[in-house]
Structure formats: structure tokens, C-alpha cells
Design an enzyme around this catalytic site. Structure first.
Site, PDB file in Angstrom:
ATOM      1  N   CYS A   2       0.962  -1.055  -0.056  1.00 62.60           N
ATOM      2  CA  CYS A   2       0.001  -0.146   0.101  1.00 62.60           C
ATOM      3  C   CYS A   2       0.867   1.234   0.095  1.00 62.60           C
ATOM      4  CB  CYS A   2      -0.936   0.095   1.315  1.00 62.60           C
ATOM      5  SG  CYS A   2      -1.879  -1.619   1.594  1.00 62.60           S
ATOM      6  N   ARG A  27       0.795   1.987  -5.929  1.00 59.96           N
ATOM      7  CA  ARG A  27       1.027   0.858  -5.052  1.00 59.96           C
ATOM      8  C   ARG A  27      -0.408   0.160  -4.638  1.00 59.96           C
ATOM      9  NH1 ARG A  27       5.126   1.500  -1.071  1.00 59.96           N
ATOM     10  NH2 ARG A  27       6.864   2.685  -2.021  1.00 59.96           N
ATOM     11  N   TRP A  74      -3.690  -2.035  -1.498  1.00 58.55           N
ATOM     12  CA  TRP A  74      -3.624  -3.382  -2.214  1.00 58.55           C
ATOM     13  C   TRP A  74      -4.097  -4.461  -1.082  1.00 58.55           C
ATOM     14  CZ3 TRP A  74      -0.981  -7.862  -2.742  1.00 58.55           C
ATOM     15  CH2 TRP A  74      -1.399  -8.706  -3.795  1.00 58.55           C
ATOM     16  N   ASN A  98       1.651  -0.147   5.701  1.00 56.41           N
ATOM     17  CA  ASN A  98       2.203  -0.885   4.327  1.00 56.41           C
ATOM     18  C   ASN A  98       2.825  -2.061   4.911  1.00 56.41           C
ATOM     19  OD1 ASN A  98       2.972  -1.461   1.710  1.00 56.41           O
ATOM     20  ND2 ASN A  98       4.733  -0.257   1.996  1.00 56.41           N
ATOM     21  N   GLY A  99       2.768  -3.326   4.402  1.00 54.48           N
ATOM     22  CA  GLY A  99       3.221  -4.383   4.754  1.00 54.48           C
ATOM     23  C   GLY A  99       2.401  -5.624   5.083  1.00 54.48           C
ATOM     24  N   GLU A 479       6.489 -12.576 -22.153  1.00 51.73           N
ATOM     25  CA  GLU A 479       5.791 -11.241 -22.123  1.00 51.73           C
ATOM     26  C   GLU A 479       4.653 -10.777 -22.800  1.00 51.73           C
ATOM     27  OE1 GLU A 479       6.403  -8.924 -20.193  1.00 51.73           O
ATOM     28  OE2 GLU A 479       5.959  -6.949 -21.091  1.00 51.73           O
ATOM     29  N   LYS A 483       1.179  -9.808 -20.888  1.00 51.35           N
ATOM     30  CA  LYS A 483       0.725  -8.445 -21.220  1.00 51.35           C
ATOM     31  C   LYS A 483      -0.912  -8.489 -21.382  1.00 51.35           C
ATOM     32  CE  LYS A 483       2.926  -5.783 -19.755  1.00 51.35           C
ATOM     33  NZ  LYS A 483       4.348  -6.072 -19.402  1.00 51.35           N
ATOM     34  N   GLU A 486      -2.899  -9.888 -18.322  1.00 51.46           N
ATOM     35  CA  GLU A 486      -3.024  -8.605 -17.075  1.00 51.46           C
ATOM     36  C   GLU A 486      -3.979  -7.682 -17.548  1.00 51.46           C
ATOM     37  OE1 GLU A 486       0.129  -6.504 -15.828  1.00 51.46           O
ATOM     38  OE2 GLU A 486       1.142  -6.717 -17.482  1.00 51.46           O
ATOM     39  N   HIS A 502       5.035 -30.695 -26.488  1.00 49.14           N
ATOM     40  CA  HIS A 502       5.181 -31.308 -25.073  1.00 49.14           C
ATOM     41  C   HIS A 502       3.786 -31.333 -24.211  1.00 49.14           C
ATOM     42  CE1 HIS A 502       8.873 -33.133 -26.138  1.00 49.14           C
ATOM     43  NE2 HIS A 502       9.465 -31.621 -26.237  1.00 49.14           N
ATOM     44  N   LYS A 602       0.996  -1.298  -9.056  1.00 43.59           N
ATOM     45  CA  LYS A 602       2.089  -0.975  -9.855  1.00 43.59           C
ATOM     46  C   LYS A 602       3.386  -1.642  -9.249  1.00 43.59           C
ATOM     47  CE  LYS A 602       4.528   1.125 -13.403  1.00 43.59           C
ATOM     48  NZ  LYS A 602       4.619  -0.005 -14.534  1.00 43.59           N
TER      49      LYS A 602
END
Ligand code: F6R
Length: 607
Positions: A2, A27, A74, A98-99, A479, A483, A486, A502, A602
Site C-alpha cells: 500500500c 501501490r 492493495w 504498508n506491509g 511477455e 501483457k 493482465e 510436449h 504498480k
């Protein structure tokens, strides 16, 4: 994970807290809240969802007071609801955190059996309840906060605000960053300097275990042994200005389009600092006696590490140890004292990457932060800082930072190759020249945007997608899949081309798009065969290649995107652009929240 902020100000705190929280929203944006002290009483407003909801709530029902704390969340423990939003208030104390408090269950049980009633599902409430108990026992606010902090395990950055104390905020941190801002007649506490950028650039960073007693005239810091400590002031070079989308619909699109300019800037910087062979530059690394390189990061930054592994091994002949930062320290790899460890991160605040750095630091000869935020914890704790020079990245999904991370790392690999004589002078010059032309090639790929937007409209109707690539294109396949999922919430997976047979090939049918990333390098024919295997099973392929590859694969691809020819070493950077645009336009077509996708943040500041 956060963002937190505290203000002892000269003006009304609520609007300043909102501005600071806007800078911290990267955050987390599950909920937001503030608490102030007005005529000695704690006032609080909280709202579920993005900061805009808190803004509206404050517009309807303002709070007064020049001292206050704020939070953007978050969610870790407890769903994203107003009830679970910070600040958490118990009696005369209000806190933001935060944490993760790892021993919250134990504290909760202890406090509950002593008569406390918990109102939320969060780990954080245990901190507020504990502090309130110490206040009830007659301790002063500073002593109560200190005694509370001494009982905590886990990671935390905390701000405590107390009823009746208009000139006091207590800050504390362990494993999560906290910075003190020194204004004129006002003082601040925040998760990072960005939050303070509009008020002050004079800052001091707290160290692990510190407690800060902040008033309007200054700060007293107690270290982890509770001895008074000096934390030097610095001038922070933060840029809070670039919050304008320009003519673009989303920050992400703007950031994708910034890439030619940024790659040119990266070239300008690193061509000067690296080409001056023999010159001792601050960020020049000696690779002559290195026996291994360690590369680590998370998410997209990890994919930059995957690309860099090919570069360091191939161009400089240095073996590379590579792992996700979240796995690295728990794997406890034996490290060599002649190795150099690179930690790649846009924000420089990713908890897993920071932990990996702290693990490696004990052994390796040098730690290198490849970061965008030069004021970040990762940068401050590393021996060498290589700035990726990407400017502020606002969109949650990383785009320009990825390209700039790769651009920074390729300079290191070619520099290492020259120093170790594994890369001939001609080969070095060729790559440098290709780097100079790269921004122009990226612009040409951006010109394909309208074509990609059309393809994306078809993509948006799929329920899944595969991305394949070989060699250096494998990380780009990963990647591309990351992208797409998400941003558009379409399930996507990236595979090394050879792996398809496979297992994943059983997913292929006429509805599943397979993105084949294949410049005409030494592996083209192999990837081409993998594409044939997909086509033979009725799959539909989007081939991303160059004109040579397109001419060789005239075999009924669903779509082919033709990119300009590029030096094979730099192909990962160029081939990233179309997969970014594909993900962006697919998400935009679906109408998802492109810049702030659901459930994400982020900067991931918890493990
Ligand atoms: C994906 C993305 C994330 C980040 C990851 C690491 O688009 O942005 O996967 O790359 O969370 O973040 P940093 O680079 O700040 O350490």
C-alpha cells in the site's frame, strides 16, 4: 502492499493528503482513506475502490485539520471493502500500514482474550488494538507506539496519529520503506519521495527498525536499539510532473509511443559511459575477473533478465544464474564471491527483488540495481545503480520500462564482451550502430498500430491465446502472454516453441490464436516448423516476423505482421512493441481498465 503518507502541515491536510495519495495510487487502488485531527479529535473518511471515490466522499463530507495520515490499499488480509480500509482507528489512535504483520493471529488472539473486539479482517487492526491497549495502560503516545512496534513481526511501514496530539506523528519501518520530508514549518512521512514531490524535495530515509518521532519543527529518529540516530538529509530528484496523457487515451498507449525517444536517450547516455574504453565512469563495471552473473527480478522485469541471460552468455561468455526474485532467496543458491548480481526493477521497491538483493549482498562481489526510480530502496542498497532512464511509468502494466531495461542490459553485455575479448571490436561496433538505429525501427513498428488494432478486435473475442518464440524470442512470448492476460483478462500462455508438442498443442483448435514470434535468425526454421504443427491442427496463427520470414512462410497464416530487419541481438527489443500493442488494443476493445487492471498494483511491496 500500500501507500502511506502523514502530514504535519500549515494548511488543511485533506487536499494535500489526496494529492499525495494520487502519487501513491500505483501501490494499490482497492480502497483509500484519511484521518485528520480537528480540534483535538480524530476524524476519518474511507472509501472502497479508487481514490476518486474517497475524493467524492470528502467533497460531500469534508474533514478539517492540519495534521493527518492517508492510505491507498492493495488488499492482502481482508477483502477490499470500506470496513477493511485504512486508517484503522481504535480509541484514541489511528494508523496506516504498508506491509504484512506476520504475527497478527497471535496478537489478535492475545488481545481478544484480554477483551478487545476486532472490527475488521485485516492484519493491521492488531497494531491499532495493541497501541490502544498500551495507551489505556497509561503509556505516552510515543512509548505506546514504540512498545507496539517492538511486538511486531513481518514487514511494515507505519504512521500513528493520536487524538489530542496535533503536533505528532510517529513513523516506524521494518522491511518496507519510509521517508521523512522536511518542509518549511511542515513535516511529512511517506512511503516514497514521489508522494512528497509537490511539497518538498528535502528528505531523509529511515533505516530498518527505525522509529521516527515527527513534529512540525523536525524529527527525532530512534534506531532499532532505540538509540537516537542521525539520518542524513538529501535532495530527492523526483519527477511528479508527467501525469498528463497528452492526446493518448491511456497512459499505457502514451508510454508505448514514448519508446523511440527513450531508447534514443538510453543510447545517448550509455554510448558515452561505455564506449570510453578505459575511462573510469561511476557506473562502469569491471567484468574481467567475474566468474558468474546473477540476474533476478519479478514479472516483466524477470523477462528482461531472461533476455539478458542470452546476451551475457553469448556475447561475454559468462555463465548466468537466473531466478525469479520470489524464489531466489528461498532456493538459497550458493553464490560465488567473484560474481556480480543484477536486480532489475522498474520501481525499485518490489519486496521480492529487494529480499533477493539482500540475500546476494552477503556473498557476491558487486550488486547492481537496474532501476527506473533512482531514489528507490533497491538503488540505495545496491553497489552500482544503472538507471534505465524511462521517465515515470504510470500505467500499471510495464511497457517502456521493459524496453529500457533491455537496452540498459545489452550495453552491459557488450561492454563485458569487449572487456573479456569475447566480442570482437567489429562485432561491438555493429551492435552499437544497431542500437543507434533502433529508435527509428521502433517508430516503424509503431506505424503498424492501426493494423494491429484491427487484428486485436478479432483477438478480443478469444477466450485464450498462446505465444511462442525460441531463443531470445521465448522471453518475448512470455511477455506477450503476460501483457495480454493482465490487461484483457484473456487467458494466455507463453511457451518456448519447442515445448508446444510436449503438452500445450492439445489446446490448439480453430478458436485459439497462436502468436508466433519469429525473426529470421538461426532458429527461424525451427519456429517455422512449430507454426506448421499448429496450422496442421487447424490452429490460427499470427506470425510476427520480418520480410524474409514473411516470404518464406506463405502458408496460410491467419495474419502476418512484417517488422523491419534488425540486428539479431536487438530483436527482443523490437519484437516487444507489437505484442504490447496487441495487448493494449485487445484490452481497449474489451473495455477493461487498461491503466489500472483489476487486482493489480504498480509496485508490489509485499512478499
Ligand atoms: C507487468 C508488470 C509486472 C512488473 C513486476 C515487477 O506488466 O508490470 O510484472 O514487472 O511487478 O515490478 P518492478 O519492475 O517494479 O520490480
Amino acid at each position: 502492499m500500500c501507500g502511506i503518507v502523514g502530514i504535519l502541515g500549515k494548511d488543511e491536510a485533506a487536499p494535500i493528503l489526496l494529492k499525495a495519495l494520487r502519487q501513491l495510487e500505483y501501490r494499490g487502488y482497492d480502497s483509500a482513506g484519511i484521518a485528520t485531527i480537528d480540534e483535538g479529535r480524530l476524524r476519518r473518511r474511507r472509501a472502497e475502490g479508487k481514490l476518486a471515490n474517497l475524493s467524492e466522499s470528502l467533497a460531500r463530507d469534508p474533514v478539517a485539520g492540519k495534521t493527518g495520515i492517508g492510505h491507498t490499499r492493495w488488499a492482502t488480509h481482508g477483502k477490499p471493502s470500506e470496513e477493511n480500509a485504512h486508517p484503522h482507528q481504535v480509541g484514541p489512535v489511528s494508523i496506516v500500514h504498508n506491509g504484512i504483520i506476520e504475527n497478527y493471529r497471535e496478537l489478535r488472539a492475545e488481545l481478544t482474550s484480554a477483551g478487545s473486539t476486532f472490527q475488521t479482517e485485516t492484519d493491521t487492526e492488531a497494531v491499532a488494538q495493541l497501541c490502544a491497549r498500551f495507551l489505556r495502560d497509561g503509556l505516552s503516545p510515543v512509548d505506546a507506539a514504540t512498545k507496539t512496534v517492538d511486538r511486531l513481526r513481518g514487514s511494515y511501514a507505519l504512521c500513528f496519529l493520536f487524538e489530542g496530539e496535533e503536533d505528532l506523528i510517529v513513523g516506524a519501518c521494518h522491511g518496507s520503506a519510509l521517508v521523512i520530508g522536511h518542509g518549511v514549518g511542515e513535516m511529512f512521512v511517506a512511503s516514497d519521495t514521489l508522494a512528497l514531490a509537490t511539497r518538498t524535495n528535502r528528505v531523509s530515509y529511515l533505516e530498518d527498525g527505525d522509529i521516527a518521532i515527527v513534529t512540525r519543527v523536525g524529527v527525532t529518529v530512534l534506531d532499532s536499539k532505540r538509540k537516537q540516530a542521525d539520518r542524513p538529509r538529501r535532495i530527492a530528484s523526483v519527477d511528479a510532473s508527467t501525469t498528463d496523457k497528452g492526446h493518448f487515451r491511456h497512459y499505457m498507449l502514451k508510454e508505448i509511443h514514448e519508446q523511440p525517444t527513450l531508447l534514443a536517450r538510453s543510447f545517448e547516455h550509455y554510448s558515452k559511459s561505455i564506449q570510453l574504453i578505459g575511462d573510469k565512469q561511476a557506473d562502469r563495471i569491471d567484468y574481467s575477473i567475474v566468474d558468474r552473473i546473477v540476474l533476478s527480478g519479478c514479472g516483466t522485469a524477470f523477462y528482461a533478465c531472461l533476455v539478458a541471460r542470452y546476451w551475457f552468455e553469448r556475447l561475454a561468455g559468462i555463465p548466468v544464474d537466473l531466478d525469479l526474485a520470489s524464489e531466489f532467496r528461498y532456493r538459497e543458491p550458493p553464490l560465488s564471491d567473484r560474481s556480480i548480481a543484477f536486480f532489475v526493477s522498474q520501481s525499485g521497491e518490489t519486496a521480492d527483488t529487494l529480499s533477493a538483493l539482500r540475500y546476494a549482498k552477503k556473498t557476491v562481489s558487486k550488486t547492481v540495481a537496474v532501476v527506473n526510480v533512482e531514489e528507490s530502496s533497491l538503488a540505495r542498497e545496491s553497489d552500482v545503480v544503472l538507471s534505465i532512464l524511462a521517465g515515470r511509468e504510470i500505467s500499471v502494466a510495464s511497457t517502456k520500462a521493459f524496453a529500457c531495461q533491455m537496452a540498459t542490459l545489452v550495453w552491459q553485455a557488450i561492454d563485458a564482451g569487449r572487456q573479456r575479448n569475447t566480442l570482437e571490436a567489429d562485432g561491438f561496433r555493429e551492435i552499437v550502430m544497431a542500437l543507434q538505429f533502433l529508435p527509428g525501427l521502433v517508430s516503424q513498428v509503431l506505424d503498424l498500430e492501426s493494423r494491429i488494432a484491427v487484428i486485436s478486435r478479432e483477438f478480443a473475442t478469444s477466450s485464450g491465446a498462446l505465444f511462442i518464440g525460441r531463443g531470445m524470442m521465448f522471453p518475448i512470448a512470455l511477455e506477450g502472454a503476460l501483457k495480454l492476460k493482465e490487461l484483457s483478462y484473456i487467458h494466455a500462455e507463453g511457451y518456448a516453441g519447442g515445448e508446444l508438442k510436449h503438452g500445450p498443442i492439445s489446446l490448439v483448435d480453430e478458436k485459439m490464436p497462436v502468436v508466433v514470434i519469429a525473426p529470421t535468425d538461426s532458429l527461424f526454421e525451427k519456429t517455422y516448423s512449430n507454426m506448421q504443427e499448429v496450422l496442421a491442427r487447424g490452429g490460427k496463427t499470427l506470425l510476427i516476423t520480418d520480410s524474409t520470414g514473411a516470404a518464406m512462410s506463405d502458408i496460410g497464416c491467419w495474419h502476418t505482421l512484417v517488422l523491419p530487419e534488425v540486428h539479431p541481438v536487438l530483436a527482443p527489443i523490437l519484437y516487444t512493441i507489437p505484442v504490447q500493442l496487441l495487448a493494449y488494443h485487445t484490452a481497449a476493445t474489451k473495455g477493461t481498465d487498461v491503466d489500472q487492471p483489476r487486482n493489480l498494483a504498480k509496485s508490489v511491496t509485499v512478499e
